[in-house]
Design a protein around this motif. Structure first.
Motif, PDB file in Angstrom:
ATOM      1  N   UNK A 149       0.112  47.908 147.414  1.00 22.57           N
ATOM      2  CA  UNK A 149       1.079  48.099 146.323  1.00 22.57           C
ATOM      3  C   UNK A 149       2.256  48.988 146.719  1.00 22.57           C
ATOM      4  N   UNK A 151       6.017  49.577 148.021  1.00 23.93           N
ATOM      5  CA  UNK A 151       7.233  48.741 148.046  1.00 23.93           C
ATOM      6  C   UNK A 151       7.629  48.297 149.454  1.00 23.93           C
ATOM      7  N   UNK A 152       7.196  49.056 150.478  1.00 21.26           N
ATOM      8  CA  UNK A 152       7.557  48.666 151.839  1.00 21.26           C
ATOM      9  C   UNK A 152       6.980  47.299 152.183  1.00 21.26           C
ATOM     10  N   UNK A 245      20.607  54.623 164.532  1.00 24.73           N
ATOM     11  CA  UNK A 245      20.927  55.239 163.239  1.00 24.73           C
ATOM     12  C   UNK A 245      19.665  55.297 162.381  1.00 24.73           C
ATOM     13  N   UNK A 246      19.616  56.289 161.493  1.00 24.32           N
ATOM     14  CA  UNK A 246      18.374  56.512 160.747  1.00 24.32           C
ATOM     15  C   UNK A 246      17.976  55.301 159.915  1.00 24.32           C
ATOM     16  N   UNK A 247      16.690  55.055 159.868  1.00 26.96           N
ATOM     17  CA  UNK A 247      16.179  53.978 159.042  1.00 26.96           C
ATOM     18  C   UNK A 247      14.777  54.335 158.601  1.00 26.96           C
ATOM     19  N   UNK A 248      14.044  53.359 158.131  1.00 25.02           N
ATOM     20  CA  UNK A 248      12.706  53.647 157.629  1.00 25.02           C
ATOM     21  C   UNK A 248      11.758  52.522 157.983  1.00 25.02           C
ATOM     22  N   UNK A 253       8.200  57.664 162.335  1.00 20.23           N
ATOM     23  CA  UNK A 253       8.997  58.723 161.737  1.00 20.23           C
ATOM     24  C   UNK A 253       9.272  59.781 162.817  1.00 20.23           C
ATOM     25  N   UNK A 254      10.514  60.144 163.096  1.00 21.03           N
ATOM     26  CA  UNK A 254      11.725  59.521 162.561  1.00 21.03           C
ATOM     27  C   UNK A 254      11.847  58.053 162.996  1.00 21.03           C
ATOM     28  N   UNK A 289       2.285  60.131 162.327  1.00 14.99           N
ATOM     29  CA  UNK A 289       0.953  60.744 162.462  1.00 14.99           C
ATOM     30  C   UNK A 289      -0.121  59.978 161.687  1.00 14.99           C
TER      31      UNK A 289
ATOM     32  N   UNK B  26      26.349  55.362 156.901  1.00 16.64           N
ATOM     33  CA  UNK B  26      25.505  54.540 157.773  1.00 16.64           C
ATOM     34  C   UNK B  26      24.736  55.414 158.755  1.00 16.64           C
ATOM     35  N   UNK B  28      23.787  58.312 158.264  1.00 13.42           N
ATOM     36  CA  UNK B  28      22.801  59.112 157.531  1.00 13.42           C
ATOM     37  C   UNK B  28      21.584  58.259 157.162  1.00 13.42           C
ATOM     38  N   UNK B  29      21.612  56.986 157.518  1.00 10.35           N
ATOM     39  CA  UNK B  29      20.515  56.096 157.154  1.00 10.35           C
ATOM     40  C   UNK B  29      20.746  55.411 155.814  1.00 10.35           C
ATOM     41  N   UNK B  31      22.736  52.725 154.886  1.00 14.33           N
ATOM     42  CA  UNK B  31      23.557  51.744 155.580  1.00 14.33           C
ATOM     43  C   UNK B  31      24.551  51.058 154.645  1.00 14.33           C
ATOM     44  N   UNK B 163      16.683  51.939 152.254  1.00 10.21           N
ATOM     45  CA  UNK B 163      15.307  51.728 152.681  1.00 10.21           C
ATOM     46  C   UNK B 163      14.392  52.187 151.547  1.00 10.21           C
ATOM     47  N   UNK B 164      13.166  51.637 151.462  1.00 10.33           N
ATOM     48  CA  UNK B 164      12.336  51.898 150.278  1.00 10.33           C
ATOM     49  C   UNK B 164      11.957  53.373 150.101  1.00 10.33           C
ATOM     50  N   UNK B 165      12.064  54.171 151.148  1.00 11.39           N
ATOM     51  CA  UNK B 165      11.678  55.578 151.015  1.00 11.39           C
ATOM     52  C   UNK B 165      12.729  56.413 150.300  1.00 11.39           C
ATOM     53  N   UNK B 346       5.077  48.401 139.513  1.00 11.25           N
ATOM     54  CA  UNK B 346       5.254  47.376 140.523  1.00 11.25           C
ATOM     55  C   UNK B 346       4.358  46.171 140.249  1.00 11.25           C
ATOM     56  N   UNK B 347       3.128  46.462 139.848  1.00  9.04           N
ATOM     57  CA  UNK B 347       2.172  45.373 139.575  1.00  9.04           C
ATOM     58  C   UNK B 347       2.687  44.487 138.444  1.00  9.04           C
ATOM     59  N   UNK B 363       9.340  51.712 140.523  1.00  5.99           N
ATOM     60  CA  UNK B 363       8.475  51.281 141.622  1.00  5.99           C
ATOM     61  C   UNK B 363       8.603  52.184 142.828  1.00  5.99           C
ATOM     62  N   UNK B 364       9.814  52.630 143.080  1.00  4.46           N
ATOM     63  CA  UNK B 364      10.051  53.456 144.258  1.00  4.46           C
ATOM     64  C   UNK B 364       9.841  54.937 143.985  1.00  4.46           C
ATOM     65  N   UNK B 459       5.325  65.933 154.393  1.00  3.48           N
ATOM     66  CA  UNK B 459       4.650  66.438 155.592  1.00  3.48           C
ATOM     67  C   UNK B 459       5.670  67.053 156.543  1.00  3.48           C
ATOM     68  N   UNK B 461       6.303  66.154 159.483  1.00  3.83           N
ATOM     69  CA  UNK B 461       7.043  65.105 160.200  1.00  3.83           C
ATOM     70  C   UNK B 461       8.226  64.614 159.358  1.00  3.83           C
ATOM     71  N   UNK B 462       8.052  64.643 158.017  1.00  2.00           N
ATOM     72  CA  UNK B 462       9.146  64.219 157.139  1.00  2.00           C
ATOM     73  C   UNK B 462      10.324  65.186 157.259  1.00  2.00           C
ATOM     74  N   UNK B 465      12.102  64.590 160.576  1.00  2.00           N
ATOM     75  CA  UNK B 465      13.025  63.469 160.469  1.00  2.00           C
ATOM     76  C   UNK B 465      14.346  63.901 159.829  1.00  2.00           C
TER      77      UNK B 465
END
Lengths: 338, 802
Positions: A149, A151-152, A245-248, A253-254, A289, B26, B28-29, B31, B163-165, B346-347, B363-364, B459, B461-462, B465
């Motif tokens: 479920x 969105x990605x 360039x940054x994306x997802x 990650x990154x 990770x 762009x 900065x992600x 786009x 992007x979905x994030x 979303x469902x 949803x996001x 996290x 790592x986030x 990024x």
């Protein structure tokens, strides 16, 4: 005997001079110098001469033989040269007619591009890994940090098969399968067929990707940039500009989208690059990770990057193909050009 | 997400031009997928003054004007009547390009010079219809000012592919925040001044949440005495610019605030809500509800509905209901601002195929802390535009308020992973610019609380990024990894696959690639028996079309379709092969098998047409020859070619299966005429198919190499008369069975039927080459051996020497 020799010499030289062909000259040689030849017969007669005369006449015979041999040799050489000249003069073909050869076979452009990319990465120490195309949801999504479920998952329209199986939507599950099988260091690329339920001029429900994965201690995002720069320069030419360039992506990650300077216009802007001067050719990033957790790697000990690219897109750019459908129509008039 | 340059500029004071801003976004992600410059080509359409107006000498309906554009006075012929001398008007000068690619040029109209055009709203694309030219208020703007700039209409529309994030950027403010963080600027948040009436909101309306797990927060405000009307022009234009249609002042405000701050809002006609109460609950299975697009929807227990005291009035987070929507007569409004859990929305949206701006955001994931701020902003705008009185207070039901956890963060880890070397302070600055709360502890450790709207940051790592992103990917140096050597050579499988592809191509075959899915009817077209395992294909649950609904169990249908298609294009000389996987169901719970297979098809001329040879057509033996080349290359010995039990899709008299020992590794044959017809193939086709996995299995890796004999050979020919049904290969087998070490090679060099050979018989000529490794064989020796072989042949096979 001396007269005989003299006569023989004169006669021989005369007939050599008048001989018309190599064959006639060979005949003369046999008749004079052969086992049953005239001069040979004379030489056999030497034995009946006085011992005092023998060396003198013997000398004479040798001289006559040398003279004849030399004359014959010269004449044969001349006759051979003449014969070749005559042959070369008379023999003529039409060299403009096409040559004779079997029908040419060709590899499919997808195979060509996969082979080329694999060989570039082989040079960088990457070996080839494979995985199933009918894949478990867990490998294709969950282990790659696409929760149910999420969105990605919408980014990848999926074909489903029963029993939680699906047609893999990317080659990324090979990352998971590889890491579950081996401990770091890992350096693989995985070419393969992938599927998404989408079909139009720019989307095919079946297409191909190449996945790359490198995991070791101390691997950085800069290393990813380095490897991809080397790769794109080898594939598209030494001076191809590369831009990240940054994306997802859920599993990196990154994350980055990787663009190359447009190979059509050189970055000035054209229809193919939508006037941006850049062409998006692959997605990449540092392995998330969460992915390591699924394969029981310790993210504190190691790091790594992954990247993936569409083969069709690269084939289209390399060969200047504008419609992706041509790649799967299998028209031999198209395929034989590769 | 659509956003305009001017709108962004309201919230951040940047200097970048639209092009520079697009590049910045762009990188900065965020786009920028496309950019549309509104009012492009209109710089030569300017504010001007009519200094003189008189009648055109040659036309009743035209006037001659002297128009001042600030730098000069121009002659312009005009057909409009709605202006007078001294009016401020809009002049399109020569060089301007009006909508519809209408270029303004100097011209003569009925003999009088005209250096431009006085414009109407319609001509500038500002209105559908207009009566006469634009007459601006006196001293509207300095003469010569481009009109689009003067009207504030010069703008750039960016279409951003998110992007979905990045749900936080589904709003203008969100994108403005990222720009501000990158440029080190401050965001100017919109200020809301609430004007509330005396009546307490709780005394008018009520809210109950039955499912706080799906709806953790629901806030509402009440406005009475408002007037529904068309929105003011600025609001219509703002919404139009990003592609949203104007409805009325109240609905437009909810849309505007949603686009501005990212919070979906819904306005109910409160008089139509039973007991003016809101109940948030799960829908019942099979419950019916009509959404405001007038579609009846059947709900399930998983859906969340917003109800009044009696019935559903909205499908939570997706769409409102027809029964409570704002109408022209509405005077009381209940304004909803809530948070719904992403997975549930979303469902529902997915099941109903109902994708709305609202569901897209829920949803996001939206910012739960922003719920009341957005509500206050929208409520005060509604009062401003529609009048009325806002009740005192906000009804905010938020049972389980939670704080965001602090994330332990190591700045050095960020440097290490990215491969950069930023100062610790710069890293902390970047996070601070992103509105993170950074705490440096005395022991040197750092914790970070991300801003409430960045739900994607959870996290370390986030955060790393974010450092890479804000500092710029372009600033990361490209390095080559220092890594341990790991290099496995290709597997045997991979190597043979590559070698065989090369081998086939070098033998004139062209590689094709067909889709892995095929039509269920393919098995029938191949005449496969009902119990043939190749009929058990794996089915797709959601195929695009029926012709691509099962995974192929054999490569033949694709090969034959390709053959037919090429023949229809008059490519008649074909040598095609495909080397791909087939998909066979696994036993029970097992994964399916995906063995690699090879198929080939030959048709038409053998070597292509040419002046130098007769145009010979391929036949069975060309197909078999390719297979033999493959077997020989892989050094697969002991292969037999058997005629019994032919494949159903091959001509039974012109095909065989290929056995390695007793294991069938493939088949070769002429296509059965019925199959040829089923696939609409015009000409005979000769095919082969090989099981790649078995080829690898039987391939001998180590070849045994012997030094050649240094002694001369001697050949003997025999012509044998054998019955037609006897396989010629038997003769060769029989000769080889003698195991005479002097036999170096046996070859059939002629097969003849016809004159001189009795009906039902064929004459087979065999050449045997004798040679010894030890000595020169004497004539008599060879003759004696040869005679022995001939005798054995006539004896064992009951055949005669011709």
């Amino acid at each position: 005997m001396r007269e005989q020799l003299e006569q023989l010499r004169t006669g021989a030289l005369q007939s050599i001079a008048t001989a018309a062909s190599v064959e006639q000259l060979q005949e003369i040689r046999i008749n004079l110098l052969g086992r049953k030849g005239e001069l040979t017969a004379l030489m056999k007669g030497l034995g009946s001469l006085d011992a005092s005369e023998r060396p003198i006449v013997g000398q004479l015979v040798n001289t006559v033989r040398d003279v004849i041999e030399s004359a014959l040799g010269g004449a044969i050489k001349a006759a051979e040269e003449k014969a070749i000249a005559v042959r070369l003069q008379s023999e003529r073909i039409d060299t403009s007619l096409p040559g004779r050869h079997p029908l040419k076979g060709t590899k499919h452009p997808i195979s060509l591009v996969i082979e080329e990319i694999c060989s570039i990465f082989a040079g960088l120490g990457f070996s080839v890994a494979e995985g199933p195309e009918i894949e478990h949801d867990w490998y294709n999504f969950e282990a790659l940090n696409f929760p149910p479920e999420h969105p990605a998952r919408d980014m990848q329209d999926t074909f489903f098969v029963e029993n939680n199986l699906l047609l893999r939507t990317h080659t990324s599950p090979v990352q998971i399968r590889t890491m579950l099988k081996q401990k770091p260091p890992v350096r693989i690329i995985a070419p393969g067929t992938v599927y998404r339920c989408d079909s139009d001029a720019t989307h095919s429900p079946m297409f191909h990707q190449i996945e790359g994965l490198m995991v070791d201690s101390g691997v950085t995002f800069g290393d990813l940039k380095g490897i991809l720069t080397v790769f794109t320069n080898q594939l598209f030419g030494q001076k191809t500009g590369v831009r990240l360039r940054p994306s997802y992506f859920p599993f990196t990650e990154p994350s980055a989208e990787v663009d190359i300077a447009c190979v059509i216009c050189g970055g000035k802007g054209c229809r193919v690059c939508k006037n941006s001067g850049w062409l998006e050719i692959l997605g990449a990033g540092m392995v998330d990770p969460e992915v390591y957790r699924h394969v029981q790697y310790d993210a504190e000990d190691i790091s790594g990057f992954a990247f993936g690219m569409g083969i069709e897109r690269i084939a289209m750019l390399k060969y200047g193909i504008s419609d992706m459908r041509l790649l799967f129509e299998n028209d031999v008039r198209f395929l034989r050009q590769f | 997400m659509n956003v305009t340059y001017n709108w962004l500029k309201e919230f951040v004071d940047f200097d970048e031009t639209p092009d520079e801003l697009a590049a910045l976004l762009t990188m900065l992600g965020l786009e920028v997928e496309s950019m549309e410059k509104l009012g492009a080509g209109m710089d030569d359409v300017v504010v001007a003054l009519v200094e003189e107006k008189r009648q055109h000498p040659n036309a009743d309906k035209l006037s001659l004007c002297r128009v001042n554009n600030g730098t000069e006075v121009l002659d312009v012929v005009c057909g409009a009547q709605n202006f007078k001398q001294g009016d401020t008007v809009v002049l399109a000068q020569t060089g301007a390009v009006l909508p519809g690619d209408f270029k303004i040029k100097r011209s003569k109209i009925r003999g009088e010079e005209s250096c431009g055009m006085l414009c109407s709203e319609k001509e500038l694309g500002l209105a559908e219809e207009s009566a006469g030219i634009i007459v601006l208020p006196p001293a509207f703007a300095p003469l010569g000012t481009p009109i689009f700039a003067a009207l504030g209409l010069k703008d750039t529309l960016f279409e951003i592919g998110l992007t979905p994030n990045r749900s936080d950027c589904l709003s203008v403010i969100g994108i403005a925040r990222d720009i501000a963080a990158k440029l080190g600027l401050k965001v100017k948040y919109p200020q809301t001044a609430l004007v509330e009436g005396p009546e307490a909101v709780g005394s008018v309306i009520g809210v109950t949440i039955e499912n706080p797990d799906i709806c953790p927060r629901y806030a509402a405000r009440y406005i009475s005495g408002c007037t529904i009307a068309p929105s003011p022009e600025w609001l219509v234009k703002r919404l139009n610019a990003i592609g949203i249609r104007s409805i009325n002042n109240v609905v437009d405000v909810t849309n505007l605030v949603m686009m501005e701050v990212g919070q979906p809002l819904h306005a109910f006609d409160c008089d139509r809500l039973s007991e003016k109460r809101i109940v948030v609950r799960a829908a019942g299975d099979g419950e019916l509800f009509t959404t405001l697009d007038n579609q009846p929807r059947v709900l399930t227990a998983g859906d969340l509905v917003i109800c009044d005291a009696e019935r559903p009035v909205a499908l939570a987070g997706v769409m409102g209901g027809l029964n409570s929507e704002i109408e022209g007569t509405t005077t009381t409004i209940l304004l909803e601002s809530a948070f719904f859990k992403p997975a549930a929305i979303r469902k529902t949206a997915k099941r109903l195929g109902l994708h709305t701006e609202s569901s897209h955001r829920f949803e996001r994931g939206i910012d739960i802390d922003n719920v009341t701020r957005a509500l206050d902003r929208a409520a005060s705008l509604i009062v401003e535009l529609a009048g009325g009185v806002m009740a005192l207070g906000c009804l905010d039901v938020y049972p389980g308020k939670s704080e965001r956890a602090a994330i332990p963060f190591r700045p050095e880890k960020a440097n290490e992973l990215i491969g950069i070397n930023l100062e610790r302070q710069l890293i902390i600055d970047i996070l601070t610019r992103l509105e993170c709360l950074v705490t440096e502890c005395p022991d040197g450790s750092v914790t970070v609380i991300p801003p409430h709207y960045r739900i994607d940051i959870e996290r370390e790592i986030d955060l790393i990024e974010e450092i890479a992103r804000l500092n710029g990917y372009d600033k990361i140096p490209a390095t080559m990894p220092v890594a341990r050597v790991v290099s496995d050579r290709p597997t045997r499988h991979q190597e043979i696959e590559k070698q065989l592809r090369n081998l086939l191509v070098n033998n004139g075959m062209t590689e094709i690639i067909n889709f892995s899915f095929t039509a269920p009817e393919a098995a029938g077209k191949l005449l496969l028996n009902d119990n043939d395992p190749r009929r058990l294909a794996i089915r797709l649950a959601n195929p695009l079309v029926d012709e691509q609904s099962v995974m192929r169990t054999t490569l033949l249908p694709g090969l034959l379709e390709t053959t037919a298609k090429n023949m229809s294009f008059r490519s008649l000389d074909l040598k095609l092969f495909e080397m791909r996987r087939v998909y066979l169901p696994g036993e029970g719970e097992d994964m399916p098998h995906e063995p690699l297979c090879i198929v080939g098809a030959l048709s038409g001329s053998r070597d292509g047409d040419g002046w130098s040879r007769p145009n010979e057509l391929v036949d069975f033996y060309d197909a078999k020859g390719i297979v033999e080349t493959v077997l020989d290359f892989l050094d697969i010995g002991g292969v037999t070619w058997v005629n019994d039990n032919p494949e159903p899709y091959f001509h039974p008299g012109k095909s065989c299966r290929i056995l390695a020992g007793r294991d069938c590794i493939g088949s070769v044959g002429e296509l059965h005429p019925t199959v040829q017809k089923n696939f609409e193939i015009e000409k005979p086709v000769f095919c082969f198919e090989l099981d790649f996995e078995k080829l690898v299995k039987y391939s001998r890796t180590k070849k045994t190499i012997t030094a050649p004999s240094r002694f001369p050979d001697s050949t003997r020919d025999i012509a044998l008369l054998i019955p037609d049904e006897l396989a010629a290969a038997k003769i060769v087998d029989c000769i080889k069975a003698e195991k005479a070490k002097e036999i170096e090679h046996v070859q059939i060099f002629d097969v003849y039927r016809g004159k001189g050979v009795a009906e039902g018989y064929k004459s087979v000529a065999v050449r045997i080459r004798y040679r010894s490794f030890e000595r020169t064989l004497a004539d008599e020796e060879i003759s004696s051996l040869h005679n022995k072989i001939v005798a054995s042949l006539t004896d064992k096979l009951q055949i005669t020497v011709r």
